[in-house]
Design a protein around this motif. Structure first.
Motif, PDB file in Angstrom:
ATOM      1  N   LYS A 174       0.410  -1.032   0.019  1.00  0.00           N
ATOM      2  CA  LYS A 174       0.103   0.162   0.410  1.00  0.00           C
ATOM      3  C   LYS A 174       1.203   1.031   0.317  1.00  0.00           C
ATOM      4  O   LYS A 174       0.890   2.392  -0.550  1.00  0.00           O
ATOM      5  CB  LYS A 174      -1.016  -0.010   1.164  1.00  0.00           C
ATOM      6  CG  LYS A 174      -1.559  -1.142   1.199  1.00  0.00           C
ATOM      7  CD  LYS A 174      -2.700  -0.766  -0.130  1.00  0.00           C
ATOM      8  CE  LYS A 174      -4.042  -2.024  -0.376  1.00  0.00           C
ATOM      9  NZ  LYS A 174      -4.388  -2.278  -1.542  1.00  0.00           N
ATOM     10  N   ARG A 175       1.579   0.934   0.691  1.00  0.00           N
ATOM     11  CA  ARG A 175       2.668   2.824   0.671  1.00  0.00           C
ATOM     12  C   ARG A 175       3.677   2.561  -0.693  1.00  0.00           C
ATOM     13  O   ARG A 175       3.829   3.802  -1.068  1.00  0.00           O
ATOM     14  CB  ARG A 175       3.448   1.934   1.816  1.00  0.00           C
ATOM     15  CG  ARG A 175       5.053   2.913   1.774  1.00  0.00           C
ATOM     16  CD  ARG A 175       6.617   3.232   3.261  1.00  0.00           C
ATOM     17  NE  ARG A 175       6.954   3.578   2.927  1.00  0.00           N
ATOM     18  CZ  ARG A 175       8.394   3.975   1.908  1.00  0.00           C
ATOM     19  NH1 ARG A 175       8.606   2.347   1.751  1.00  0.00           N
ATOM     20  NH2 ARG A 175       9.194   4.519   2.230  1.00  0.00           N
ATOM     21  N   GLN A 177       1.573   1.685  -3.315  1.00  0.00           N
ATOM     22  CA  GLN A 177       0.890   2.259  -4.964  1.00  0.00           C
ATOM     23  C   GLN A 177       0.725   3.815  -3.995  1.00  0.00           C
ATOM     24  O   GLN A 177       0.890   4.395  -5.199  1.00  0.00           O
ATOM     25  CB  GLN A 177      -0.406   1.844  -4.301  1.00  0.00           C
ATOM     26  CG  GLN A 177       0.169  -0.213  -4.144  1.00  0.00           C
ATOM     27  CD  GLN A 177      -0.872  -0.226  -4.085  1.00  0.00           C
ATOM     28  OE1 GLN A 177      -1.764  -0.705  -3.540  1.00  0.00           O
ATOM     29  NE2 GLN A 177      -1.538  -1.829  -4.903  1.00  0.00           N
ATOM     30  N   ARG A 178       1.475   4.169  -2.859  1.00  0.00           N
ATOM     31  CA  ARG A 178       0.617   5.364  -2.694  1.00  0.00           C
ATOM     32  C   ARG A 178       1.484   6.434  -2.919  1.00  0.00           C
ATOM     33  O   ARG A 178       2.227   8.046  -3.675  1.00  0.00           O
ATOM     34  CB  ARG A 178       1.107   5.993  -1.308  1.00  0.00           C
ATOM     35  CG  ARG A 178      -0.310   5.656  -0.542  1.00  0.00           C
ATOM     36  CD  ARG A 178      -0.696   6.066   1.421  1.00  0.00           C
ATOM     37  NE  ARG A 178       0.719   6.188   1.918  1.00  0.00           N
ATOM     38  CZ  ARG A 178       0.570   5.135   2.066  1.00  0.00           C
ATOM     39  NH1 ARG A 178      -0.369   4.298   2.091  1.00  0.00           N
ATOM     40  NH2 ARG A 178       1.301   4.903   3.155  1.00  0.00           N
ATOM     41  N   LEU A 179       2.963   5.506  -2.650  1.00  0.00           N
ATOM     42  CA  LEU A 179       5.023   6.592  -3.611  1.00  0.00           C
ATOM     43  C   LEU A 179       4.656   6.332  -5.228  1.00  0.00           C
ATOM     44  O   LEU A 179       5.246   7.200  -5.602  1.00  0.00           O
ATOM     45  CB  LEU A 179       6.127   5.968  -2.583  1.00  0.00           C
ATOM     46  CG  LEU A 179       6.256   5.917  -1.227  1.00  0.00           C
ATOM     47  CD1 LEU A 179       7.206   5.641  -0.379  1.00  0.00           C
ATOM     48  CD2 LEU A 179       5.892   7.545  -1.454  1.00  0.00           C
ATOM     49  N   PRO A 181       2.143   6.432  -7.836  1.00  0.00           N
ATOM     50  CA  PRO A 181       0.849   5.734  -8.357  1.00  0.00           C
ATOM     51  C   PRO A 181       0.978   5.598  -9.550  1.00  0.00           C
ATOM     52  O   PRO A 181       2.163   6.389 -10.327  1.00  0.00           O
ATOM     53  CB  PRO A 181       0.023   7.205  -7.838  1.00  0.00           C
ATOM     54  CG  PRO A 181       0.647   7.967  -7.908  1.00  0.00           C
ATOM     55  CD  PRO A 181       2.553   7.532  -7.200  1.00  0.00           C
TER      56      PRO A 181
END
Length: 189
Positions: A174-175, A177-179, A181
Motif C-alpha cells: 500500500k505504501r 502504491q501511494r509513493l 501511483p
C-alpha cells in the motif's frame, strides 16, 4: 458442501501440530497418522488443486511412513515438508510466471501494472526465503527440541511469522502504491 469440506481440511491441517502433540502424549500414533493420510487423500481428490500436489503428497507420505515404520518422527516431519512443499510451489511460479504473489494480487487488482508485477515477484522471492528458513527451524524442532517446543513453534510461532510477513507485505504494498501511483495514461503508453 465442497467449501465446507475444504474449510474443515484447512482447519485440521492448521491444528495438526496440536493433534500430534496430544496424540503422541497419549500414545495414539495410529489415529493421527490415519488423519494425516485421510486429509491428504481428501485434498488429492479435490478438483482444481494441482498446484497443491507437493503438500498433498507429503501429507500422504508422512502419514504412511509413520504407520508403516511405527515412528512418530514422520508425523513431526510434516511441517518441515509443508514448508518445503510451499517453497516448491512458490519457487515454481518464479520459473513459470505469474508469480504466486502476483496471482494473489490480481485477485484484488486484475489490471496490475508492470511495477506491481516486479514488486510481487520480489515478494515471492521473500516468501521462498521464509519457507526455507521455516523448514530449517521446523527440522531443528524435530531433531533437537522437546515435543512442547515442536508444538509451540509449528502450531503457533510459524503461523504468527507468516501472518506478520503477510501484514508487512500488505502495508509495504500500500505504501508502494501511494509513493508510485500509476495513472491510466501512463499504463496505456
Amino acid at each position: 458442501m465442497k467449501q465446507i469440506i475444504r474449510g474443515i481440511v484447512v482447519i485440521l491441517l492448521i491444528l495438526y501440530p496440536f493433534f500430534v502433540g496430544w496424540s503422541l502424549s497419549h500414545g495414539q500414533l495410529v489415529w493421527v497418522s490415519a488423519l494425516l493420510i485421510g486429509l491428504g487423500v481428501v485434498r488429492l481428490f479435490s478438483p482444481g488443486h494441482a498446484l497443491l500436489w507437493p503438500l498433498t503428497g507429503f501429507a500422504i507420505l508422512c502419514g504412511s511412513l509413520s504407520l508403516l515404520l511405527k515412528d512418530h518422527a514422520w508425523l513431526k516431519m510434516y511441517p518441515v515438508f509443508m514448508s518445503v512443499g510451499a517453497l516448491m510451489i512458490f519457487a515454481g511460479t518464479l520459473i513459470r510466471p505469474p508469480s504466486m504473489i502476483e496471482r494473489f494480487a490480481r485477485l484484488a487488482e486484475p489490471e496490475l501494472p508492470a511495477s506491481g508485477v516486479a514488486w510481487t515477484r520480489n515478494i515471492t522471492v521473500v516468501w521462498c526465503i521464509f519457507f526455507t528458513l521455516n523448514a530449517m527451524i521446523a527440522l531443528a524442532t524435530v531433531l533437537f527440541a522437546p515435543m512442547q517446543v515442536w508444538v509451540i513453534y509449528n502450531g503457533f510461532i510459524s503461523y504468527l511469522l507468516m501472518g506478520m510477513l503477510l501484514l508487512g507485505e500488505f502495508i509495504l504494498r500500500k505504501r508502494q502504491q501511494r509513493l508510485h501511483p500509476v495513472s491510466n495514461s501512463t499504463e496505456e503508453s
